[in-house]
Write a protein that holds these residues in place. Structure first.
Motif, PDB file in Angstrom:
ATOM      1  N   MET A   1     -14.970 -61.942   7.054  1.00 47.64           N
ATOM      2  CA  MET A   1     -14.419 -60.674   7.360  1.00 47.64           C
ATOM      3  C   MET A   1     -13.237 -60.519   6.384  1.00 47.64           C
ATOM      4  SD  MET A   1     -12.824 -59.822  11.077  1.00 47.64           S
ATOM      5  CE  MET A   1     -11.087 -59.012  10.903  1.00 47.64           C
ATOM      6  N   SER A   2     -13.504 -59.304   5.880  1.00 45.46           N
ATOM      7  CA  SER A   2     -12.285 -59.121   4.894  1.00 45.46           C
ATOM      8  C   SER A   2     -11.108 -58.230   5.800  1.00 45.46           C
ATOM      9  CB  SER A   2     -12.851 -57.844   3.810  1.00 45.46           C
ATOM     10  OG  SER A   2     -13.355 -56.835   4.511  1.00 45.46           O
ATOM     11  N   ALA A   3     -10.038 -58.242   4.998  1.00 45.77           N
ATOM     12  CA  ALA A   3      -8.871 -57.915   6.080  1.00 45.77           C
ATOM     13  C   ALA A   3      -9.050 -56.646   6.197  1.00 45.77           C
ATOM     14  CB  ALA A   3      -7.448 -58.374   5.065  1.00 45.77           C
ATOM     15  N   PRO A   4      -8.802 -56.014   7.138  1.00 42.33           N
ATOM     16  CA  PRO A   4      -8.517 -54.307   7.436  1.00 42.33           C
ATOM     17  C   PRO A   4      -7.542 -53.941   6.596  1.00 42.33           C
ATOM     18  CG  PRO A   4      -8.027 -55.472   9.426  1.00 42.33           C
ATOM     19  CD  PRO A   4      -8.432 -56.514   8.435  1.00 42.33           C
ATOM     20  N   ARG A   5      -7.380 -52.617   6.058  1.00 44.51           N
ATOM     21  CA  ARG A   5      -6.345 -51.951   5.507  1.00 44.51           C
ATOM     22  C   ARG A   5      -5.843 -50.691   6.272  1.00 44.51           C
ATOM     23  NH1 ARG A   5      -7.362 -51.237  -0.546  1.00 44.51           N
ATOM     24  NH2 ARG A   5      -7.832 -48.994   0.267  1.00 44.51           N
ATOM     25  N   ARG A   6      -6.456 -50.301   7.257  1.00 45.44           N
ATOM     26  CA  ARG A   6      -6.078 -49.043   8.103  1.00 45.44           C
ATOM     27  C   ARG A   6      -6.402 -49.502   9.210  1.00 45.44           C
ATOM     28  NH1 ARG A   6      -9.050 -46.929   3.941  1.00 45.44           N
ATOM     29  NH2 ARG A   6     -10.986 -46.686   5.339  1.00 45.44           N
ATOM     30  N   ILE A   7      -5.288 -49.669  10.486  1.00 42.94           N
ATOM     31  CA  ILE A   7      -5.337 -50.168  11.658  1.00 42.94           C
ATOM     32  C   ILE A   7      -4.533 -49.345  12.740  1.00 42.94           C
ATOM     33  CG2 ILE A   7      -4.739 -52.324  13.089  1.00 42.94           C
ATOM     34  CD1 ILE A   7      -4.672 -53.911  10.537  1.00 42.94           C
ATOM     35  N   LEU A   8      -5.300 -49.170  13.569  1.00 42.92           N
ATOM     36  CA  LEU A   8      -4.567 -48.473  14.766  1.00 42.92           C
ATOM     37  C   LEU A   8      -4.783 -49.348  15.856  1.00 42.92           C
ATOM     38  CD1 LEU A   8      -3.842 -46.152  16.655  1.00 42.92           C
ATOM     39  CD2 LEU A   8      -6.343 -45.700  17.025  1.00 42.92           C
ATOM     40  N   ILE A   9      -3.538 -49.683  16.505  1.00 44.30           N
ATOM     41  CA  ILE A   9      -3.281 -50.402  17.556  1.00 44.30           C
ATOM     42  C   ILE A   9      -3.009 -49.681  18.947  1.00 44.30           C
ATOM     43  CG2 ILE A   9      -1.815 -52.287  18.493  1.00 44.30           C
ATOM     44  CD1 ILE A   9      -0.996 -52.877  15.470  1.00 44.30           C
ATOM     45  N   TYR A  10      -3.701 -49.718  19.953  1.00 41.06           N
ATOM     46  CA  TYR A  10      -3.970 -48.837  21.226  1.00 41.06           C
ATOM     47  C   TYR A  10      -3.617 -49.664  22.151  1.00 41.06           C
ATOM     48  CZ  TYR A  10      -5.059 -45.036  23.952  1.00 41.06           C
ATOM     49  OH  TYR A  10      -4.853 -43.995  25.026  1.00 41.06           O
ATOM     50  N   GLY A  11      -2.999 -49.393  23.318  1.00 44.64           N
ATOM     51  CA  GLY A  11      -2.773 -49.723  24.299  1.00 44.64           C
ATOM     52  C   GLY A  11      -1.735 -49.355  25.380  1.00 44.64           C
ATOM     53  N   VAL A  12      -1.627 -49.531  26.453  1.00 41.19           N
ATOM     54  CA  VAL A  12      -0.567 -48.692  27.571  1.00 41.19           C
ATOM     55  C   VAL A  12       0.858 -49.146  27.025  1.00 41.19           C
ATOM     56  CG1 VAL A  12      -0.715 -50.268  29.475  1.00 41.19           C
ATOM     57  CG2 VAL A  12      -0.363 -48.068  30.028  1.00 41.19           C
ATOM     58  N   SER A  18       3.814 -52.532  19.276  1.00 38.83           N
ATOM     59  CA  SER A  18       4.674 -52.582  18.179  1.00 38.83           C
ATOM     60  C   SER A  18       5.010 -54.029  17.757  1.00 38.83           C
ATOM     61  CB  SER A  18       6.222 -51.842  18.569  1.00 38.83           C
ATOM     62  OG  SER A  18       5.892 -50.627  19.065  1.00 38.83           O
ATOM     63  N   THR A  19       5.016 -54.824  18.659  1.00 33.66           N
ATOM     64  CA  THR A  19       5.171 -56.147  18.181  1.00 33.66           C
ATOM     65  C   THR A  19       4.079 -56.647  17.479  1.00 33.66           C
ATOM     66  OG1 THR A  19       6.520 -56.766  20.496  1.00 33.66           O
ATOM     67  CG2 THR A  19       5.479 -58.624  19.297  1.00 33.66           C
ATOM     68  N   LEU A  20       2.873 -56.243  17.819  1.00 33.24           N
ATOM     69  CA  LEU A  20       1.631 -56.597  16.728  1.00 33.24           C
ATOM     70  C   LEU A  20       1.627 -56.069  15.714  1.00 33.24           C
ATOM     71  CD1 LEU A  20      -1.242 -57.944  16.814  1.00 33.24           C
ATOM     72  CD2 LEU A  20      -2.205 -56.132  18.085  1.00 33.24           C
ATOM     73  N   ALA A  21       2.057 -54.682  15.686  1.00 32.25           N
ATOM     74  CA  ALA A  21       2.106 -54.004  14.602  1.00 32.25           C
ATOM     75  C   ALA A  21       2.957 -54.784  13.498  1.00 32.25           C
ATOM     76  CB  ALA A  21       2.750 -52.628  14.694  1.00 32.25           C
ATOM     77  N   ALA A  22       4.405 -55.132  13.885  1.00 29.03           N
ATOM     78  CA  ALA A  22       5.151 -55.963  12.902  1.00 29.03           C
ATOM     79  C   ALA A  22       4.687 -57.238  12.594  1.00 29.03           C
ATOM     80  CB  ALA A  22       6.289 -56.100  13.778  1.00 29.03           C
ATOM     81  N   LEU A  84     -10.056 -50.731  11.601  1.00 33.03           N
ATOM     82  CA  LEU A  84      -9.975 -51.493  12.851  1.00 33.03           C
ATOM     83  C   LEU A  84      -9.353 -50.811  13.652  1.00 33.03           C
ATOM     84  CD1 LEU A  84     -10.518 -54.207  14.127  1.00 33.03           C
ATOM     85  CD2 LEU A  84      -8.621 -55.078  13.098  1.00 33.03           C
ATOM     86  N   VAL A  85      -9.646 -50.628  15.049  1.00 31.63           N
ATOM     87  CA  VAL A  85      -8.880 -50.157  16.162  1.00 31.63           C
ATOM     88  C   VAL A  85      -8.754 -51.628  17.070  1.00 31.63           C
ATOM     89  CG1 VAL A  85      -9.135 -48.884  18.102  1.00 31.63           C
ATOM     90  CG2 VAL A  85      -9.778 -48.029  16.258  1.00 31.63           C
ATOM     91  N   ILE A  86      -7.274 -52.074  17.288  1.00 29.93           N
ATOM     92  CA  ILE A  86      -7.229 -53.092  18.143  1.00 29.93           C
ATOM     93  C   ILE A  86      -6.773 -52.927  19.292  1.00 29.93           C
ATOM     94  CG2 ILE A  86      -5.925 -55.131  18.547  1.00 29.93           C
ATOM     95  CD1 ILE A  86      -5.462 -55.289  15.282  1.00 29.93           C
ATOM     96  N   GLY A  87      -7.516 -52.874  20.548  1.00 31.35           N
ATOM     97  CA  GLY A  87      -6.951 -52.481  21.832  1.00 31.35           C
ATOM     98  C   GLY A  87      -6.710 -53.620  22.671  1.00 31.35           C
TER      99      GLY A  87
END
Length: 175
Positions: A1-12, A18-22, A84-87
């Motif tokens: 798997m190549s590293a994603p370059r555009r990532i959306l992190i989603y959750g309640v 924000s912690t994961l984004a950092a 990549l979308v991380i839920g």
């Protein structure tokens, strides 16, 4: 798997977006654009949705980004461009417990959240309390993430616990 370059992190609220984004910004060397900074002006004045959308569109036109949230007036923009979308689909007790601890800490310390804004006892007890938002938004956020994951064309990783997150991060290549 190549590293994603555009990532959306989603959750309640309180799930750890924000912690994961950092962490991901550090791990992958990607720029992180905290959504709260884009949506709130000083005094907790919400940026008009059209302006929010314009700001998000400008970021999403770039080749590299991490965004830690997606809201009603512009959710489609990062979804259309994300590699990549991380839920973060954690149980309600976990995300609410994290949110409650974080909120109490911020009220006690006066920690700045974004653009000079701080949480206060009054904001926590108000009808617009982030704690109430969590209660009302949890089910919708969960259904949305699970629907995205069920789409075979969508680049979605759904993580159900911090341990799953840690295992997933361990297998992620560095940029």
């Amino acid at each position: 798997m190549s590293a994603p370059r555009r990532i959306l992190i989603y959750g309640v609220y309180g799930s750890g977006k924000s912690t994961l984004a950092a962490r991901l910004a550090d791990h992958l060397g990607l720029p992180w654009y905290p959504v709260d900074d884009l949506l709130w002006q000083p005094g907790w004045v919400e940026v008009p949705v059209a302006q929010q959308r314009s700001r998000i569109e400008e970021i999403c036109r770039r080749d590299r980004w991490i965004i830690d949230g997606a809201y009603h007036g512009w959710r489609d923009v990062p979804l259309a461009r994300a590699d990549l979308v991380i839920g973060l689909d954690y149980p309600r007790w976990r995300s609410f417990g994290r949110l409650l601890r974080r909120t109490v800490r911020r009220v006690v310390t006066g920690e700045e959240i974004c653009n000079g804004n701080r949480e206060s006892l009054g904001s926590v007890l108000s009808p617009d309390s982030i704690l109430l938002w969590h209660v009302t938004a949890f089910g919708r956020a969960r259904r949305r993430m699970r629907a995205w994951q069920s789409d075979p064309s969508a680049p979605v990783v759904l993580l159900r616990s911090p341990a799953e997150l840690d295992d997933w991060l361990a297998g992620l290549p560095r940029n």
